[in-house]
Design a protein around this motif. Structure first.
Motif, mmCIF file in Angstrom:
data_model
loop_
_atom_site.group_PDB
_atom_site.id
_atom_site.type_symbol
_atom_site.label_atom_id
_atom_site.label_comp_id
_atom_site.label_asym_id
_atom_site.label_seq_id
_atom_site.Cartn_x
_atom_site.Cartn_y
_atom_site.Cartn_z
ATOM 1 N N PHE A 100 0.817 -1.211 0.000
ATOM 2 C CA PHE A 100 0.000 0.000 0.000
ATOM 3 C C PHE A 100 0.851 1.262 0.000
ATOM 4 O O PHE A 100 1.854 1.337 0.693
ATOM 5 N N GLU A 101 0.403 2.254 -0.764
ATOM 6 C CA GLU A 101 0.984 3.594 -0.714
ATOM 7 C C GLU A 101 -0.091 4.527 -0.197
ATOM 8 O O GLU A 101 -1.208 4.561 -0.717
ATOM 9 N N PHE A 102 0.258 5.274 0.851
ATOM 10 C CA PHE A 102 -0.700 6.214 1.430
ATOM 11 C C PHE A 102 -0.812 7.454 0.552
ATOM 12 O O PHE A 102 0.176 7.933 0.008
ATOM 13 N N ILE A 103 -2.038 7.961 0.426
ATOM 14 C CA ILE A 103 -2.295 9.215 -0.274
ATOM 15 C C ILE A 103 -2.496 10.253 0.812
ATOM 16 O O ILE A 103 -3.372 10.115 1.659
ATOM 17 N N GLY A 104 -1.705 11.268 0.810
ATOM 18 C CA GLY A 104 -1.784 12.262 1.877
ATOM 19 C C GLY A 104 -0.907 11.854 3.048
ATOM 20 O O GLY A 104 -0.328 10.777 3.081
ATOM 21 N N SER A 105 -0.843 12.733 4.025
ATOM 22 C CA SER A 105 0.077 12.508 5.134
ATOM 23 C C SER A 105 -0.608 12.168 6.451
ATOM 24 O O SER A 105 0.060 11.995 7.461
ATOM 25 N N SER A 106 -1.938 12.075 6.448
ATOM 26 C CA SER A 106 -2.623 11.749 7.701
ATOM 27 C C SER A 106 -3.908 10.973 7.410
ATOM 28 O O SER A 106 -4.361 10.890 6.270
ATOM 29 N N ALA A 107 -4.475 10.431 8.464
ATOM 30 C CA ALA A 107 -5.718 9.677 8.351
ATOM 31 C C ALA A 107 -6.852 10.599 7.901
ATOM 32 O O ALA A 107 -6.880 11.768 8.256
ATOM 33 N N ILE A 108 -7.782 10.035 7.119
ATOM 34 C CA ILE A 108 -8.936 10.824 6.685
ATOM 35 C C ILE A 108 -10.072 10.746 7.694
ATOM 36 O O ILE A 108 -10.995 11.551 7.658
ATOM 37 N N ALA A 109 -10.012 9.746 8.589
ATOM 38 C CA ALA A 109 -11.000 9.602 9.658
ATOM 39 C C ALA A 109 -10.356 8.801 10.781
ATOM 40 O O ALA A 109 -9.428 8.030 10.554
ATOM 41 N N SER A 110 -10.869 9.014 11.984
ATOM 42 C CA SER A 110 -10.353 8.239 13.113
ATOM 43 C C SER A 110 -11.424 8.116 14.183
ATOM 44 O O SER A 110 -12.346 8.937 14.263
ATOM 45 N N ASP A 111 -11.281 7.076 14.994
ATOM 46 C CA ASP A 111 -12.156 6.841 16.137
ATOM 47 C C ASP A 111 -11.266 6.443 17.309
ATOM 48 O O ASP A 111 -10.865 5.278 17.415
ATOM 49 N N PRO A 112 -10.932 7.388 18.170
ATOM 50 C CA PRO A 112 -10.022 7.102 19.278
ATOM 51 C C PRO A 112 -10.524 6.015 20.232
ATOM 52 O O PRO A 112 -9.732 5.295 20.824
ATOM 53 N N THR A 113 -11.851 5.883 20.371
ATOM 54 C CA THR A 113 -12.368 4.884 21.317
ATOM 55 C C THR A 113 -12.105 3.460 20.849
ATOM 56 O O THR A 113 -11.919 2.566 21.661
ATOM 57 N N SER A 114 -12.071 3.238 19.534
ATOM 58 C CA SER A 114 -11.783 1.887 19.019
ATOM 59 C C SER A 114 -10.360 1.770 18.481
ATOM 60 O O SER A 114 -9.951 0.691 18.056
ATOM 61 N N GLY A 115 -9.617 2.869 18.507
ATOM 62 C CA GLY A 115 -8.247 2.830 17.993
ATOM 63 C C GLY A 115 -8.196 2.696 16.488
ATOM 64 O O GLY A 115 -7.233 2.182 15.933
ATOM 65 N N LEU A 116 -9.217 3.166 15.807
ATOM 66 C CA LEU A 116 -9.310 3.039 14.349
ATOM 67 C C LEU A 116 -8.836 4.310 13.659
ATOM 68 O O LEU A 116 -9.198 5.413 14.060
#
Length: 106
Positions: A47-63
């Motif tokens: 995989f190659e990431f597009i962009g430098s950060s996550a587009i979404a996150s959920d801290p409670t599930s660590g996603l």
């Protein structure tokens, strides 16, 4: 592999030459070297990431969800243009297990 991921990353983006030259080593590499260097930077070799950060996150599930290109699992697939995917990465085991179990029931 001869280099760790961090070493390969530093090598690829190393800038050298005249002080006015702002190009990285990977941008100046021959086509074959560029391909090999690019492949060494892929997450799990695929995989190659597009962009430098996550587009979404959920801290409670660590996603964290990343926009990425999937270049396939085999060497034959590695030369394609990559398929755009959303890559879900969990830092906690239990939410991952719950998600994969619910996917198996579908």
């Amino acid at each position: 592999a001869m280099c760790t991921y961090e070493q390969a990353r530093q090598l690829c983006f190393l800038k050298g030459g005249p002080a006015t030259d702002k190009h990285s080593a990977i941008s100046r590499a021959t086509p074959l070297c560029h391909e090999v260097l690019s492949m060494s930077l892929r997450f799990v070799g695929r995989f190659e990431f597009i962009g430098s950060s996550a587009i979404a996150s959920d801290p409670t599930s660590g996603l964290k969800i990343f926009d990425a290109l999937d270049f396939g699992a085999s060497d034959d697939d590695m030369h394609n243009e990559g398929k755009r995917v959303l890559l879900s990465c969990y830092s906690q085991q239990q939410p991952f297990i719950e998600k994969t179990q619910s996917m198996n029931m579908v």
